[in-house]
Design a protein around this motif. Structure first.
Motif, PDB file in Angstrom:
ATOM      1  N   LEU A   1       0.838  -1.204   0.000  1.00 17.72           N
ATOM      2  CA  LEU A   1       0.000   0.000   0.000  1.00 17.72           C
ATOM      3  C   LEU A   1       0.876   1.258   0.000  1.00 17.72           C
ATOM      4  O   LEU A   1       0.614   2.215  -0.746  1.00 17.72           O
ATOM      5  CB  LEU A   1      -0.914  -0.008   1.226  1.00 17.72           C
ATOM      6  N   MET A   2       1.932   1.226   0.807  1.00 17.22           N
ATOM      7  CA  MET A   2       2.812   2.392   0.893  1.00 17.22           C
ATOM      8  C   MET A   2       3.591   2.617  -0.402  1.00 17.22           C
ATOM      9  O   MET A   2       3.608   3.728  -0.952  1.00 17.22           O
ATOM     10  CB  MET A   2       3.777   2.206   2.067  1.00 17.22           C
ATOM     11  N   THR A   3       4.229   1.536  -0.911  1.00 15.86           N
ATOM     12  CA  THR A   3       5.107   1.705  -2.086  1.00 15.86           C
ATOM     13  C   THR A   3       4.335   1.796  -3.394  1.00 15.86           C
ATOM     14  O   THR A   3       4.722   2.547  -4.294  1.00 15.86           O
ATOM     15  CB  THR A   3       6.111   0.541  -2.164  1.00 15.86           C
ATOM     16  N   ASN A   4       3.260   1.047  -3.519  1.00 16.64           N
ATOM     17  CA  ASN A   4       2.536   0.992  -4.795  1.00 16.64           C
ATOM     18  C   ASN A   4       1.549   2.137  -4.977  1.00 16.64           C
ATOM     19  O   ASN A   4       1.233   2.509  -6.119  1.00 16.64           O
ATOM     20  CB  ASN A   4       1.777  -0.330  -4.923  1.00 16.64           C
ATOM     21  N   PHE A   5       1.037   2.681  -3.860  1.00 15.47           N
ATOM     22  CA  PHE A   5      -0.015   3.682  -3.994  1.00 15.47           C
ATOM     23  C   PHE A   5       0.334   5.020  -3.342  1.00 15.47           C
ATOM     24  O   PHE A   5       0.365   6.046  -4.012  1.00 15.47           O
ATOM     25  CB  PHE A   5      -1.328   3.134  -3.422  1.00 15.47           C
ATOM     26  N   ILE A   6       0.603   4.989  -2.036  1.00 15.30           N
ATOM     27  CA  ILE A   6       0.779   6.257  -1.326  1.00 15.30           C
ATOM     28  C   ILE A   6       1.998   7.018  -1.836  1.00 15.30           C
ATOM     29  O   ILE A   6       1.905   8.206  -2.193  1.00 15.30           O
ATOM     30  CB  ILE A   6       0.867   6.014   0.197  1.00 15.30           C
ATOM     31  N   LEU A   7       3.167   6.336  -1.903  1.00 19.22           N
ATOM     32  CA  LEU A   7       4.371   7.025  -2.376  1.00 19.22           C
ATOM     33  C   LEU A   7       4.254   7.428  -3.844  1.00 19.22           C
ATOM     34  O   LEU A   7       4.708   8.514  -4.240  1.00 19.22           O
ATOM     35  CB  LEU A   7       5.604   6.140  -2.164  1.00 19.22           C
ATOM     36  N   ARG A   8       3.647   6.587  -4.655  1.00 20.32           N
ATOM     37  CA  ARG A   8       3.473   6.931  -6.070  1.00 20.32           C
ATOM     38  C   ARG A   8       2.541   8.136  -6.237  1.00 20.32           C
ATOM     39  O   ARG A   8       2.745   8.972  -7.112  1.00 20.32           O
ATOM     40  CB  ARG A   8       2.916   5.733  -6.835  1.00 20.32           C
TER      41      ARG A   8
END
Length: 334
Positions: A64-71
Motif C-alpha cells: 500500500l505504501m510503495t505501490n499507492f501512497i508514495l506513487r
C-alpha cells in the motif's frame, strides 16, 4: 476510476485517485484480520491466525505504501523493495505450514509418521493375535485333557496346577482381545448427532468419580454434526477419564464447545499433573503410557482417539505443562 481518469490514449494509472479507495479497503481488511486474532480464544486457532496475520499484513501494508501512497506523492521507484517483504512473508509461510499449519493446510511429517505407525501396528498385531490365539487354543485343549485325567485319577495337586495354566491362558486370551479391540480399523456408521448429548452422557457414566470435581460447562452451540456416535462417545469417554485420573478425581474440569461454519471444536481442560515436555510428543504413539499399572493400561487409549478423529477427517491437539494441567482440543467437521 475509468470515468474520472480515462486511460486512453495515455495508459497511466492515476495513483492519487486509486489511493482514495484502495487505502481504506486495505486498512479495513487489516483491521478485520487483527480483530479476528484478538477475539480468538482457542490457543491453537489463535496461533494459526497469528501466522496468517504475520504472512499477510506486512506485505499488504508495505505494498500500500510503495505501490499507492508514495506513487501518489510522485515517488516512483520504491516498489522495487517489495521483493524483500515478500521473501520475508514466504519464509514465515514455510515455517508455519510445516510446524503449525496455514489456512487449514499443514505439512505434518510427524502426523504422517504416526498414521503409518498405526497402520503397521494394526496389521502386525492382527497377525500376532492370530498366531498366539492358535497356540492358546492348543494349550487349552491339552490342558483340559490333562485336567480330566487328573480328576479321574484323583490327583488334586495336578488338577490345581493345570487350573493355574488354564487361568493364565484365559488371562492372555482376554488381553489379546482387549488390545485387538482398541487398535482395529473400524467402519464408520455416520449419523447426525448432538455432540453435547454425547458429552453429557459420558459425564453421567463418570458420575461416581465426579464427587470432588467441579465441572464447568460452556456450550456455545447445539453442536450438530455427522459422525459415528459410538466411536466418538468412546473418544470423549477416554479423554474425560484421563482428565479425571490426572487430577486424582479432585479439581476443576472445563468443557467448552465452539462452532464455526464448517467445524465443531471441543475443548476439555483439567487442573491435573500435566504432561512433561519430554513425553508430550509421544502421547499418541501406540503402547506409550505414563500410567503405572501396565497390566490395565496398554497405552492405546489416545492412539485409538487419534485414529477415530483421523477417520472423521478431524484433528486432535493437546496443550500441556507439567503440574499446570492439560487442555485437549478436538476439531470435527460437521
Amino acid at each position: 476510476m475509468f470515468l474520472l481518469n480515462p486511460f486512453y490514449p495515455n495508459l497511466k494509472i492515476p495513483y492519487a485517485t486509486a489511493t482514495l479507495w484502495v487505502a481504506p479497503y486495505i486498512l479495513l481488511g487489516v483491521y478485520l484480520l487483527m480483530y479476528s486474532f484478538f477475539k480468538e480464544t482457542n490457543p491453537f486457532l489463535k496461533r494459526n491466525r497469528f501466522y496468517t496475520n504475520l504472512v499477510f499484513i506486512p506485505p499488504i501494508l508495505f505494498g500500500l505504501m510503495t505501490n499507492f501512497i508514495l506513487r501518489s506523492l510522485g515517488v516512483e521507484d520504491q516498489w522495487r523493495y517489495n521483493t524483500w517483504i515478500i521473501v520475508f512473508s514466504f519464509v514465515i509461510f514455510l515455517v508455519s505450514i510445516i510446524r503449525h499449519g496455514f489456512l487449514g493446510i499443514q505439512l505434518s511429517f510427524q502426523r504422517q509418521q504416526l498414521t503409518h505407525k498405526m497402520q503397521t501396528m494394526t496389521s502386525g498385531t492382527a497377525m500376532l493375535n492370530h498366531a498366539l490365539k492358535n497356540d492358546l487354543g492348543k494349550i487349552k485343549l491339552f490342558s483340559d485333557k490333562i485336567k480330566r485325567f487328573a480328576v479321574d485319577c484323583s490327583q488334586q495337586e495336578l488338577t490345581e496346577d493345570i487350573q493355574v495354566i488354564l487361568n493364565a491362558q484365559q488371562h492372555i486370551y482376554s488381553l489379546l482381545n482387549r488390545i485387538q479391540e482398541q487398535i482395529k480399523e473400524r467402519t464408520l456408521y455416520l449419523d447426525m448427532i448432538n455432540l453435547i448429548e454425547i458429552l453429557e452422557r459420558c459425564l453421567r457414566t463418570l458420575g461416581p468419580f465426579l464427587t470432588e470435581i467441579r465441572v464447568v460447562r460452556d456450550y456455545g452451540s447445539s453442536a450438530l454434526l455427522l459422525c459415528d456416535e459410538d466411536q466418538i462417545e468412546e473418544v470423549f469417554y477416554n479423554i474425560l477419564s484421563n482428565a479425571l485420573e490426572a487430577m486424582s478425581y479432585r479439581g476443576k474440569l472445563t468443557i467448552r464447545v465452539l462452532e464455526s461454519k464448517k467445524n465443531v471444536v471441543v475443548e476439555i481442560k483439567d487442573t491435573g499433573v500435566g504432561i512433561s515436555k519430554e513425553n508430550l510428543p509421544r502421547i499418541f504413539d501406540p503402547f506409550f503410557t505414563t500410567k503405572g499399572d501396565s497390566s490395565r493400561n496398554f497405552g492405546l487409549g489416545l492412539s485409538y482417539c487419534y485414529n477415530v478423529i483421523r477417520m472423521h477427517r478431524g484433528s486432535i491437539e493437546i496443550l500441556s505443562k507439567e503440574n499446570q494441567g492439560t487442555t485437549v482440543f478436538i476439531k470435527l467437521p460437521k
